[in-house]
Design an enzyme around this catalytic site. Structure first.
Site, PDB file in Angstrom:
ATOM      1  N   GLY A 282      -9.028  -7.984  -3.986  1.00  0.00           N
ATOM      2  CA  GLY A 282     -10.109  -7.058  -4.280  1.00  0.00           C
ATOM      3  C   GLY A 282     -11.287  -7.170  -3.336  1.00  0.00           C
ATOM      4  O   GLY A 282     -11.971  -8.190  -3.314  1.00  0.00           O
ATOM      5  N   ASP A 283     -11.505  -6.144  -2.509  1.00  0.00           N
ATOM      6  CA  ASP A 283     -12.729  -5.969  -1.725  1.00  0.00           C
ATOM      7  C   ASP A 283     -12.933  -7.021  -0.642  1.00  0.00           C
ATOM      8  O   ASP A 283     -14.078  -7.312  -0.279  1.00  0.00           O
ATOM      9  CB  ASP A 283     -13.959  -5.958  -2.643  1.00  0.00           C
ATOM     10  CG  ASP A 283     -13.901  -4.858  -3.688  1.00  0.00           C
ATOM     11  OD1 ASP A 283     -13.244  -3.842  -3.420  1.00  0.00           O
ATOM     12  OD2 ASP A 283     -14.500  -5.017  -4.767  1.00  0.00           O
TER      13      ASP A 283
ATOM     14  N   LEU B 233       0.853  -1.191   0.000  1.00  0.00           N
ATOM     15  CA  LEU B 233       0.000   0.000   0.000  1.00  0.00           C
ATOM     16  C   LEU B 233       0.887   1.239   0.000  1.00  0.00           C
ATOM     17  O   LEU B 233       1.626   1.478   0.958  1.00  0.00           O
ATOM     18  CB  LEU B 233      -0.911  -0.002   1.225  1.00  0.00           C
ATOM     19  CG  LEU B 233      -1.800  -1.242   1.367  1.00  0.00           C
ATOM     20  CD1 LEU B 233      -2.307  -1.389   2.793  1.00  0.00           C
ATOM     21  CD2 LEU B 233      -2.958  -1.176   0.394  1.00  0.00           C
TER      22      LEU B 233
ATOM     23  N   ARG C 218      -7.281  -2.414   0.960  1.00  0.00           N
ATOM     24  CA  ARG C 218      -8.008  -1.342   1.650  1.00  0.00           C
ATOM     25  C   ARG C 218      -8.832  -1.863   2.812  1.00  0.00           C
ATOM     26  O   ARG C 218      -9.115  -1.118   3.755  1.00  0.00           O
ATOM     27  CB  ARG C 218      -8.897  -0.607   0.648  1.00  0.00           C
ATOM     28  CG  ARG C 218      -8.137   0.343  -0.267  1.00  0.00           C
ATOM     29  CD  ARG C 218      -9.052   0.995  -1.267  1.00  0.00           C
ATOM     30  NE  ARG C 218      -9.692   0.008  -2.128  1.00  0.00           N
ATOM     31  CZ  ARG C 218     -10.815   0.228  -2.813  1.00  0.00           C
ATOM     32  NH1 ARG C 218     -11.423   1.386  -2.710  1.00  0.00           N
ATOM     33  NH2 ARG C 218     -11.318  -0.700  -3.591  1.00  0.00           N
TER      34      ARG C 218
ATOM     35  N   CYS D  73       0.093  -1.431 -11.580  1.00  0.00           N
ATOM     36  CA  CYS D  73      -0.046  -0.100 -10.977  1.00  0.00           C
ATOM     37  C   CYS D  73      -0.752   0.836 -11.956  1.00  0.00           C
ATOM     38  O   CYS D  73      -0.329   0.982 -13.106  1.00  0.00           O
ATOM     39  CB  CYS D  73       1.321   0.459 -10.607  1.00  0.00           C
ATOM     40  SG  CYS D  73       1.254   2.101  -9.864  1.00  0.00           S
TER      41      CYS D  73
END
Length: 852
Positions: free
Chosen positions: A675-676, A481, A699, A565
């Site tokens: 992802g998620d 991150l 995240r 990226c």
């Protein structure tokens, strides 16, 4: 009755032309032109028909050769209608209406033409295909993929159908069906809010009108209400208003006003009068800010503080360590004692105010083991970080005197020219190679038990053992991150259950230049059990040389190349997602992996990619890359379920990730999905198929790092506000150990803590949600008030409130301190912002039919 004479000839001509032209949309115009030419006598009907036959035959052949290369050239069926042409025209119609291109492609693939359709004309087939695809989109597409004009009707129909069938089976795919089943028992109000892209928060905590007094108490704050806050993807100059030159001048002025580190520790400065720092300790001490309460993070266990007089905790250097540093509630005493002394109303509460309330969190939900802030860390000095490179090594890189024998040999064997060096650098490299060969060959940094110690200044080094084996199966993997994935944050994640950590992305070109700030990104803490280094570059010669350096000098368990990226500056250099854009990029990617893996003898190489560059399913290339990545030399791969065009918008496509896992499985390539992932149910749902090695958490770990504990213990943790505050206390302590306890280290820790808070404030406590609702990353929360003052403070998106939390651990900021968050990436849809604004204007009406 049969026609005779000229009329019969013209009728034959019209039939021949119509048969040759088929039923395309332009056939009528061309037929009329031919008829007009024949009637004028310029050309006879028979000759015109013959010419038309030849021209139309050539046009038909040319049209078939222009079809997608993936589709074999098939002759059109009887009647002259090509299904590919029908789909292209139908897609154009739907996209013109406002449907997303990716959703249209999925719809046309899901809805197959019937046998009756093939017997109709072109226009009729286009009409039927368009209607069938639009019906599929209205049932299955995401709200952000639909035109704004039909959102109201679609939401109303979905709300009605969800009540009839319980919400199950609304979408295709295992993941979507299980997610719908997970929310099956929620209220109609919650279903309506979710359909609008909003997170259903219990009515007792929702702020119905921000302009009026908060009904939940005077301490109410507002959660994020709309996109476009400060720092939305802006460069540093746009964020801070200062150019790079201005910031460098400010840094030089701060350095000139700082006390020399040798004088601060009582030693003689080797630079003498040429030193640019302050040598008058008495004058500097008169200007020094007041020391912070609490104990120095370095002067413990009998070890001296390396910052001496410059330390902001210098008053505690001569004190004996006292027992009982832990508060009764497990909170860090030094940080809280400062907050209370500063007059903060939030800190004047009794210790019981910060304890874990059983009526809020329930029984049996406390974390396993003692909390790191229980005071036990004061018994021993902080552990030395790994990969602290000496100045001599940095100078070798800056002068291009570091020998790269293996990578040079690999590039010569692959016939790849070395273009990342200037002529002067090539001369330096050749001279350095001759010097090393005449004296003694360089050997890699030693490793014992999978990790080594801090590098020394000089001296020979023992070679490591054989190549390392990388096993990621079932391990919790925290994503790399940028900015916020620093070493203190990774230490927090390790304490909460992370098994695999990885550095922030470092640019390979800057590493080979010996840029100190880039080399600092490679630091590793001994607590990181399985640690990787992520680098980014787009050319085989550059990455091969970087790979050899990392293999020789860096203590890590694997090296990851970021080929997904989406940052504009990275893609402009031919790196990141640019490698997925076209055939040239894919060929360069293959050579890059082959060259880099060939130059690394001991450290495994992994790659991280996205689905593709463009938001078009026909241009997804990840499945082709992962099919051959093992043969190129990759030990594992990570797939982010988005494209470069999507960046971080929309939800990750886990159907495509599962498809790629099936493609990569025969070659033995372990695939990590990304992802998620926001809860342990998300993790288990994605892992249930057995084709993935593990899931990478990005995240989700930023917003709620305790998701790692939830996955480990398979439970939902309704974490209290005091426990969340204690996690920030951990970060503050780790930050002071990493960046230093002097003024610069304290302010750097403050800035990175506030960068992290720009994500953590998005978390909504479980106890505030409606019954049966699980928070999802794409659901936008409404403004709300927490269950106590601290919980409301942690939910604030105001920078001044983030600074207030940081003051509890780091004291008041320096005069003139300003902060603008650097990153803003979320999966909230634009429609949810409109829906939230509409709900706020209507005092948060619960009518599920209301249009967003």
């Amino acid at each position: 009755r049969a026609a005779t004479g000229p009329d019969a000839s013209n009728a034959v001509h019209r039939g021949a032309v119509a048969g040759a032209m088929g039923t395309g949309p332009r056939g009528g115009r061309k037929v009329r032109e031919r008829e007009a030419a024949a009637a004028a006598g310029d050309v006879g009907p028979a000759a015109a028909a013959a010419d038309d036959d030849d021209a139309l035959s050539r046009e038909s052949v040319a049209k078939r050769t222009r079809l997608d290369d993936r589709t074999s050239a098939k002759p059109p069926p009887v009647g002259g209608v090509d299904p590919a042409d029908v789909d292209r025209k139908a897609a154009a119609v739907l996209e013109k209406k406002g449907f997303a291109a990716a959703a249209v492609a999925r719809a046309l693939e899901a809805v197959a033409p019937t046998a009756d359709d093939a017997a109709t004309s072109f226009n009729e087939q286009k009409r039927r295909r368009t209607a069938a695809a639009q019906a599929w989109l209205e049932r299955h597409a995401e709200l952000y993929e639909l035109p704004r004009g039909m959102l109201e009707d679609v939401k109303a129909r979905r709300a009605g159908s969800s009540g009839a069938d319980g919400g199950a089976g609304a979408r295709d795919g295992d993941d979507d069906a299980e997610e719908d089943d997970e929310n099956r028992d929620i209220s109609e109000r919650a279903k309506g809010l979710i359909a609008k892209g909003l997170l259903p928060i219990h009515e007792a905590y929702v702020l119905r009108n921000q302009k009026s007094t908060a009904p939940a108490g005077e301490h109410a704050r507002t959660a994020p209400a709309a996109a476009g806050t400060a720092g939305a993807g802006a460069q540093d100059r746009s964020r801070t208003g200062k150019s790079l030159r201005a910031r460098r001048i400010e840094k030089a002025e701060r350095d000139a006003a700082d006390l020399c580190r040798h004088v601060a520790t009582g030693t003689r400065c080797p630079h003498g009068d040429s030193c640019t720092r302050v040598h008058d300790a008495n004058a500097w001490m008169r200007r020094k800010p007041a020391d912070l309460p609490g104990r120095c993070p370095f002067a413990r266990g009998g070890s001296p503080c390396p910052y001496g007089l410059r330390c902001r905790f210098a008053a505690s250097h001569g004190e004996e360590k006292e027992s009982g540093d832990a508060r009764g509630d497990g909170a860090y005493s030094g940080s809280y004692s400062y907050a209370a002394a500063s007059g903060d109303a939030l800190a004047r509460g009794t210790p019981e105010a910060w304890s874990r309330e059983s009526e809020v969190t329930g029984a049996g939900t406390s974390p396993t083991g003692a909390h790191p802030n229980d005071g036990s860390y004061l018994e021993n000095p902080p552990a030395a970080e790994l990969n602290a490179f000496p100045d001599s090594l940095q100078r070798e890189l800056a002068r291009n005197e570091y020998p790269m024998r293996r990578s040079d040999a690999v590039l010569r064997r692959m016939d790849v020219p070395v273009r990342c060096l200037s002529y002067r650098q090539v001369e330096n490299s050749q001279a350095a190679r001759r010097a090393w060969e005449e004296v003694k060959p360089r050997v890699p940094v030693p490793r014992s038990g999978g990790r080594g110690g801090t590098l020394g200044e000089e001296g020979a080094r023992e070679a490591r053992g054989g190549s390392k084996k990388l096993d990621l199966r079932g391990k919790l993997y925290v994503a790399p991150l940028t900015t916020v994935g620093n070493l203190p944050f990774r230490r927090v994640c390790v304490a909460l259950g992370a098994d695999v950590t990885i550095s922030e992305m470092a640019m390979a070109s800057n590493i080979l230049k010996g840029v100190r700030s880039e080399l600092a990104l490679l630091r590793r803490h001994p607590s990181e059990r399985l640690f990787g280094v992520q680098v980014c570059g787009g050319h085989p010669d550059l990455m091969a040389r970087c790979g050899e350096f990392l293999d020789n000098e860096v203590d890590c368990d694997f090296v990851d190349v970021n080929m997904g990226c989406p940052i504009d500056g990275v893609c402009a250099k031919g790196a990141g997602s640019t490698l997925l854009r076209d055939e040239v990029g894919l060929a360069r990617m293959k050579k890059l992996v082959q060259a880099m893996s060939g130059s690394m003898q001991r450290t495994p190489l992994t790659i991280k990619v996205r689905m593709g560059y463009d938001d078009d399913p026909s241009k997804y290339v990840a499945h082709d890359v992962l099919k051959d990545a093992r043969a190129w030399g990759a030990a594992a791969a990570t797939l982010h379920g988005r494209t470069r065009a999507q960046r971080y918008s929309r939800l990750a496509d886990w159907r495509y990730i599962r498809r790629c896992a099936a493609v990569a499985s025969p070659s033995g390539l372990p695939l990590v999905g990304n992802g998620d992932v926001f809860s342990f149910k998300d993790y288990e749902r994605h892992m249930r198929g057995g084709t993935l090695a593990t899931c990478m958490i990005g995240r989700g770990a930023l917003i709620k790092p305790w998701v790692l504990t939830e996955i480990k213990e398979r439970r939902v943790w309704d974490i209290s506000a005091s426990e969340r505050l204690a996690i920030f206390g951990d970060f503050a302590r780790h930050g002071l150990e990493h960046w230093g306890s002097d003024e610069r280290g304290v302010e750097t820790t403050r800035r990175f803590m506030m960068e992290w808070m720009s994500y953590t404030h998005r978390y909504v406590p479980v106890g505030l949600l409606e019954s049966g609702v699980a928070q999802k990353m794409h659901l936008r929360p409404a403004p709300y008030a927490g269950r106590n003052e601290l919980e409301t403070l942690l939910a604030s998106d105001a920078v001044e409130d983030w600074s207030r939390v940081a003051e509890m651990f780091l004291g008041k900021p320096a005069p003139g301190f300003s902060f603008v968050p650097k990153h803003k990436s979320n999966s909230y849809s634009a429609e949810s912002a409109v829906a939230l604004a509409s709900a706020q204007a209507a005092s948060y009406d619960d009518d599920v039919e209301e249009n967003g």
